[in-house]
Design a protein around this motif. Structure first.
Motif, PDB file in Angstrom:
ATOM      1  N   LEU A  35       0.823  -1.213   0.000  1.00 31.87           N
ATOM      2  CA  LEU A  35       0.000   0.000   0.000  1.00 31.87           C
ATOM      3  C   LEU A  35       0.855   1.261   0.000  1.00 31.87           C
ATOM      4  O   LEU A  35       0.526   2.248  -0.660  1.00 31.87           O
ATOM      5  CB  LEU A  35      -0.937   0.000   1.207  1.00 31.87           C
ATOM      6  CG  LEU A  35      -2.080  -1.004   1.160  1.00 31.87           C
ATOM      7  CD1 LEU A  35      -2.816  -1.035   2.499  1.00 31.87           C
ATOM      8  CD2 LEU A  35      -3.039  -0.664   0.045  1.00 31.87           C
ATOM      9  N   CYS A  36       1.963   1.241   0.740  1.00 35.85           N
ATOM     10  CA  CYS A  36       2.852   2.412   0.789  1.00 35.85           C
ATOM     11  C   CYS A  36       3.510   2.669  -0.561  1.00 35.85           C
ATOM     12  O   CYS A  36       3.643   3.821  -0.975  1.00 35.85           O
ATOM     13  CB  CYS A  36       3.918   2.221   1.863  1.00 35.85           C
ATOM     14  SG  CYS A  36       3.300   2.389   3.527  1.00 35.85           S
ATOM     15  N   GLU A  38       2.292   1.808  -3.474  1.00 35.62           N
ATOM     16  CA  GLU A  38       1.231   2.296  -4.359  1.00 35.62           C
ATOM     17  C   GLU A  38       0.941   3.775  -4.080  1.00 35.62           C
ATOM     18  O   GLU A  38       0.766   4.565  -4.990  1.00 35.62           O
ATOM     19  CB  GLU A  38      -0.029   1.463  -4.160  1.00 35.62           C
ATOM     20  CG  GLU A  38      -1.186   1.874  -5.045  1.00 35.62           C
ATOM     21  CD  GLU A  38      -2.432   1.053  -4.755  1.00 35.62           C
ATOM     22  OE1 GLU A  38      -3.524   1.577  -5.029  1.00 35.62           O
ATOM     23  OE2 GLU A  38      -2.319  -0.075  -4.254  1.00 35.62           O
ATOM     24  N   TYR A  39       0.916   4.145  -2.790  1.00 36.99           N
ATOM     25  CA  TYR A  39       0.666   5.535  -2.413  1.00 36.99           C
ATOM     26  C   TYR A  39       1.797   6.441  -2.905  1.00 36.99           C
ATOM     27  O   TYR A  39       1.556   7.545  -3.374  1.00 36.99           O
ATOM     28  CB  TYR A  39       0.544   5.648  -0.890  1.00 36.99           C
ATOM     29  CG  TYR A  39       0.290   7.048  -0.408  1.00 36.99           C
ATOM     30  CD1 TYR A  39      -0.984   7.589  -0.439  1.00 36.99           C
ATOM     31  CD2 TYR A  39       1.326   7.843   0.079  1.00 36.99           C
ATOM     32  CE1 TYR A  39      -1.226   8.871   0.004  1.00 36.99           C
ATOM     33  CE2 TYR A  39       1.090   9.134   0.512  1.00 36.99           C
ATOM     34  CZ  TYR A  39      -0.182   9.635   0.476  1.00 36.99           C
ATOM     35  OH  TYR A  39      -0.418  10.908   0.908  1.00 36.99           O
ATOM     36  N   THR A  42       1.440   7.352  -6.615  1.00 36.78           N
ATOM     37  CA  THR A  42       0.211   8.024  -7.023  1.00 36.78           C
ATOM     38  C   THR A  42       0.530   9.426  -7.515  1.00 36.78           C
ATOM     39  O   THR A  42       1.289  10.156  -6.880  1.00 36.78           O
ATOM     40  CB  THR A  42      -0.775   8.094  -5.843  1.00 36.78           C
ATOM     41  OG1 THR A  42      -1.015   6.779  -5.380  1.00 36.78           O
ATOM     42  CG2 THR A  42      -2.080   8.732  -6.254  1.00 36.78           C
ATOM     43  N   LYS A  50       6.695   9.480   0.479  1.00 34.16           N
ATOM     44  CA  LYS A  50       7.014   8.077   0.257  1.00 34.16           C
ATOM     45  C   LYS A  50       7.107   7.398   1.624  1.00 34.16           C
ATOM     46  O   LYS A  50       8.174   7.306   2.212  1.00 34.16           O
ATOM     47  CB  LYS A  50       8.315   7.944  -0.506  1.00 34.16           C
ATOM     48  CG  LYS A  50       8.273   8.646  -1.855  1.00 34.16           C
ATOM     49  CD  LYS A  50       9.230   8.022  -2.823  1.00 34.16           C
ATOM     50  CE  LYS A  50       9.271   8.740  -4.132  1.00 34.16           C
ATOM     51  NZ  LYS A  50       8.101   8.723  -4.896  1.00 34.16           N
TER      52      LYS A  50
END
Length: 159
Positions: A35-36, A38-39, A42, A50
């Motif tokens: 998830l990190c 992917e974030y 973005t 990051k």
């Protein structure tokens, strides 16, 4: 939380439960890492954060991995405990080191705040001629700046 709970279980000689807790921690860490990343990739306005590169996140990954390896190694030649199929329950209520919070209660309403008083604050009933028209902006005339020439003799000497 599972990582630190696993460390506590290992310290209390419950190596099988510690291994299961650390395996659960590893699973959640892998999900959080995905998830990190992917974030961090973005696109959008604002700063590009990051979270996967944050110091805490990097240290936590190595802590989970090293503690799990330690538990498995020690269980293999010291404890010989069975690893349970379900992760141990986390104790979510701290029983040490914290002060008991005082529940918040709204104070009682004053007797002066009646429905009639609150209705008097209706902004739609204000007078119409109360608004003042703004003055038009005046043109700002440019000022002529004085012609300042640099001086050669400032009095400073470099020795």
């Amino acid at each position: 939380a599972y990582c630190y709970h696993g460390q506590t279980l290992l310290a209390s000689d419950k190596c099988g439960e510690a291994i299961r807790s650390l395996q659960e921690s590893e699973k959640f860490f892998a999900k959080a890492e995905a998830l990190c990343k992917e974030y961090g990739e973005t696109k959008g306005p604002g700063t590009t954060a990051k979270p996967s590169g944050h110091l805490f996140f990097r240290k936590l990954g190595s802590l989970v991995k090293n503690t799990l390896e330690k538990c498995q190694r020690e269980n293999g030649f010291i404890y010989f405990q069975k690893v349970p199929s379900e992760a141990p329950q986390l104790e979510l209520k701290a029983n040490y080191g914290l002060v008991e919070p005082i529940p918040f209660e709204f104070p009682a309403l004053n007797a002066h705040w009646t429905p009639e008083t609150l209705a008097a604050f209706d902004l739609t009933k204000r007078p119409k001629d109360d608004t003042a028209k703004p003055k038009p902006d005046e043109e700002v005339k440019p000022l002529k700046e004085p012609d300042i020439k640099p001086q050669k003799d400032t009095g400073c000497q470099i020795s």
